[in-house]
Structures are given as C-alpha cells and as structure tokens.
Design a protein around this motif. Structure first.
Motif, PDB file in Angstrom:
ATOM      1  N   PRO A 197       0.793  -1.220   0.000  1.00 51.76           N
ATOM      2  CA  PRO A 197       0.000   0.000   0.000  1.00 51.76           C
ATOM      3  C   PRO A 197       0.829   1.274   0.000  1.00 51.76           C
ATOM      4  O   PRO A 197       0.287   2.352   0.162  1.00 51.76           O
ATOM      5  CB  PRO A 197      -0.790  -0.119   1.304  1.00 51.76           C
ATOM      6  CG  PRO A 197       0.150  -0.823   2.216  1.00 51.76           C
ATOM      7  CD  PRO A 197       0.927  -1.788   1.348  1.00 51.76           C
ATOM      8  N   LEU A 198       2.143   1.165  -0.163  1.00 57.25           N
ATOM      9  CA  LEU A 198       3.024   2.326  -0.076  1.00 57.25           C
ATOM     10  C   LEU A 198       3.384   2.852  -1.458  1.00 57.25           C
ATOM     11  O   LEU A 198       3.564   2.081  -2.403  1.00 57.25           O
ATOM     12  CB  LEU A 198       4.318   1.959   0.662  1.00 57.25           C
ATOM     13  CG  LEU A 198       4.169   1.432   2.091  1.00 57.25           C
ATOM     14  CD1 LEU A 198       5.530   0.996   2.631  1.00 57.25           C
ATOM     15  CD2 LEU A 198       3.569   2.488   2.991  1.00 57.25           C
ATOM     16  N   THR A 199       3.514   4.168  -1.579  1.00 56.41           N
ATOM     17  CA  THR A 199       4.059   4.760  -2.789  1.00 56.41           C
ATOM     18  C   THR A 199       5.577   4.585  -2.785  1.00 56.41           C
ATOM     19  O   THR A 199       6.183   4.226  -1.766  1.00 56.41           O
ATOM     20  CB  THR A 199       3.716   6.250  -2.864  1.00 56.41           C
ATOM     21  OG1 THR A 199       4.386   6.933  -1.796  1.00 56.41           O
ATOM     22  CG2 THR A 199       2.214   6.477  -2.739  1.00 56.41           C
ATOM     23  N   TYR A 200       6.200   4.867  -3.931  1.00 58.42           N
ATOM     24  CA  TYR A 200       7.661   4.816  -3.980  1.00 58.42           C
ATOM     25  C   TYR A 200       8.284   5.782  -2.973  1.00 58.42           C
ATOM     26  O   TYR A 200       9.295   5.472  -2.335  1.00 58.42           O
ATOM     27  CB  TYR A 200       8.154   5.167  -5.380  1.00 58.42           C
ATOM     28  CG  TYR A 200       7.995   4.069  -6.406  1.00 58.42           C
ATOM     29  CD1 TYR A 200       7.660   2.775  -6.026  1.00 58.42           C
ATOM     30  CD2 TYR A 200       8.175   4.332  -7.765  1.00 58.42           C
ATOM     31  CE1 TYR A 200       7.513   1.780  -6.962  1.00 58.42           C
ATOM     32  CE2 TYR A 200       8.035   3.338  -8.711  1.00 58.42           C
ATOM     33  CZ  TYR A 200       7.705   2.063  -8.305  1.00 58.42           C
ATOM     34  OH  TYR A 200       7.562   1.075  -9.237  1.00 58.42           O
ATOM     35  N   ALA A 201       7.692   6.969  -2.833  1.00 57.00           N
ATOM     36  CA  ALA A 201       8.240   7.945  -1.898  1.00 57.00           C
ATOM     37  C   ALA A 201       8.158   7.434  -0.461  1.00 57.00           C
ATOM     38  O   ALA A 201       9.106   7.580   0.322  1.00 57.00           O
ATOM     39  CB  ALA A 201       7.501   9.273  -2.030  1.00 57.00           C
ATOM     40  N   GLU A 202       7.025   6.828  -0.096  1.00 54.69           N
ATOM     41  CA  GLU A 202       6.871   6.291   1.267  1.00 54.69           C
ATOM     42  C   GLU A 202       7.798   5.109   1.503  1.00 54.69           C
ATOM     43  O   GLU A 202       8.405   4.984   2.576  1.00 54.69           O
ATOM     44  CB  GLU A 202       5.415   5.898   1.499  1.00 54.69           C
ATOM     45  CG  GLU A 202       4.485   7.092   1.577  1.00 54.69           C
ATOM     46  CD  GLU A 202       3.025   6.707   1.469  1.00 54.69           C
ATOM     47  OE1 GLU A 202       2.176   7.525   1.882  1.00 54.69           O
ATOM     48  OE2 GLU A 202       2.714   5.597   0.972  1.00 54.69           O
ATOM     49  N   LEU A 203       7.918   4.243   0.507  1.00 56.34           N
ATOM     50  CA  LEU A 203       8.835   3.120   0.650  1.00 56.34           C
ATOM     51  C   LEU A 203      10.269   3.622   0.766  1.00 56.34           C
ATOM     52  O   LEU A 203      11.072   3.083   1.540  1.00 56.34           O
ATOM     53  CB  LEU A 203       8.686   2.175  -0.551  1.00 56.34           C
ATOM     54  CG  LEU A 203       9.386   0.820  -0.464  1.00 56.34           C
ATOM     55  CD1 LEU A 203       9.008   0.088   0.815  1.00 56.34           C
ATOM     56  CD2 LEU A 203       9.040  -0.026  -1.677  1.00 56.34           C
TER      57      LEU A 203
END
Length: 255
Positions: free
Chosen positions: A180-186
């Motif tokens: 459920p994470l975006t690349y930025a969050e990951l």
C-alpha cells in the motif's frame, strides 16, 4: 500505487479469540478506558507521548512512525500492521515524531493503566502481547541492518521477504503481496530516493525474482533467489531465448 491494504500477521482465528478475551477482560475491569479511532490515509494521530490513551493496537490498515528533520526530510522509522502494538507512553526520553496513517486505518487506544491491567488479568493476552512486542523488536533490529549496510536491491528484497513471511500466516495463496506504499513512502522507510526504489524494483523484476500482478500486487517468482538477495547476495541476471529477461509489466508509482 493505490493504498489497497496490508497483510495482517495474526491468524484471523487468533485475532477473534484475542479480541473476545480483550472485550471480556475489559468488561471485568472498572473504569476501563478504551477508544476506537479511525484515521484516513495521510492523517496524523498527534497524541504520541501526551495523550491520555497512549497505547495503540492496530486493528485494520497500516500506520508508520514518522520523523521530520529541520530541512523537511522525512523518515519512516517503523511500520505497524494489524495486530501490532504501539506504546507511546513517555519514558526516559521524549518521543520524537508522530503516528501517521499510510492507509485507511482503525485503531484501539488505551490508557497505560488499562493496558497493563488487561495484561495482568489474562495470561493468554499477556503472552500474545509479549510475543507481538518481541517480534516487532526483531523486525526493528533487522531494519537497522537493512538501511545501514544493504544495497537498494537488497533492501527491497528484504522488505518483500518480510512481507511474504508475515503473509504466510494468514493466506492460502502467499506468493502475492499487496503493497500500500508509494515509492516515496517506501523510500522514506528504506532510506532511498523514489527513483532508486523504482530502479531496484525493476532490477528484481527483470531478473525474474518478482513479477508485477494486478491491483498493485507483486508475485514472488523465485523465493530462494529473493531470500539470497535479501541476505546480501547480488541479483543474478537471467537469460531467455531472446536475451535477458524483461519485466512483464510496468509498475506505476502511486499517488
């Protein structure tokens, strides 16, 4: 990538059994202070360290503990999934940062005295809470190794492998993982730039270790190789009849 949920790491039967015992124990306690809260994706729970109910149990969704540096850079130091416990009671050091929902999330919050009383009142609950806190401590130590020593591809592989390990406890088809994470969050969690996350995922896809499924899921194509890379081995490029393997689909970064 759309925030589509996060795999729970407690069997549903165990969750139901523990939930029933929690409810029964809470009813047996006088002046019980328990609150159910719902957080939308991106919403911050701002009571960490100062709230009257500083102990959280994640019921649904996904939350992270975020820190901001003075120049605005963000780090996600921990991720908490259904069944995880977040104890924000003030200790010897003041809590820095806040709890943020990374998907639509439902949590139970307790005051410290009630949480401690629940544990004392039921040996099954106490063991379940102790086991979960111990597992969370192991995950945090492994995460420190990941961001301190591993390459981007190794960090991504470690992240996938940990999710696969948890998913297997509840899923009959454990080889598909929803992220459920975006690349930025990951990237904030793994100390990487979003572009680096994209390249590392593409590398694992090209090498046939993972494949991109539908609805923001990843299929684990080669678990042995995934584990080898997660433990510090470089991905091995694989050849097909027409050359090196290519990804089956292009992963789109989420909002």
């Amino acid at each position: 990538m759309e925030a589509i949920g996060y795999p729970a790491c407690v069997k549903p039967t165990d969750e139901e059994r523990i939930g029933e015992r929690m409810a029964a124990a809470a009813q047996a306690l006088r002046h019980t202070k328990v609150c159910i809260c719902e957080l939308k994706r991106g919403e911050v729970w701002n009571g960490c360290g100062t709230a009257s109910m500083p102990v959280l149990i994640i019921r649904e969704g996904l939350v992270g503990f975020e820190h901001f540096l003075s120049d605005g850079r963000r780090a996600l130091t921990e991720l908490f999934i259904p069944g995880d416990i977040v104890d924000c009671r003030r200790g010897l050091r003041q809590n820095q940062g806040a709890i943020v929902a990374l998907a639509d999330t439902r949590i139970s919050t307790f005051d410290g005295a009630t949480f401690d009383a629940l544990r004392r009142s039921d040996d099954v609950l106490d063991k379940a809470f102790s086991d979960r806190l111990r597992e969370q401590a192991h995950i945090l130590r492994d995460h420190c190794v990941d961001i301190g020593k591993k390459t981007p591809a190794e960090r991504i592989a470690s992240f996938f492998f940990e999710l696969l390990h948890r998913r297997r406890r509840v899923s009959q088809s454990p080889d598909a993982i929803a992220i459920p994470l975006t690349y930025a969050e990951l990237g904030d969690y793994l100390a990487l730039q979003p572009e680096t996350v994209s390249r590392a995922i593409s590398r694992l896809t090209i090498d046939g270790i993972i494949a991109i499924g539908q609805g923001g899921t990843f299929d684990i194509e080669d678990e042995v190789e995934l584990r080898r890379v997660a433990n510090g081995g470089s991905p091995r490029r694989r050849k097909t009849d027409s050359g090196f393997a290519r990804p089956m689909a292009t992963l789109q970064q989420g909002a």
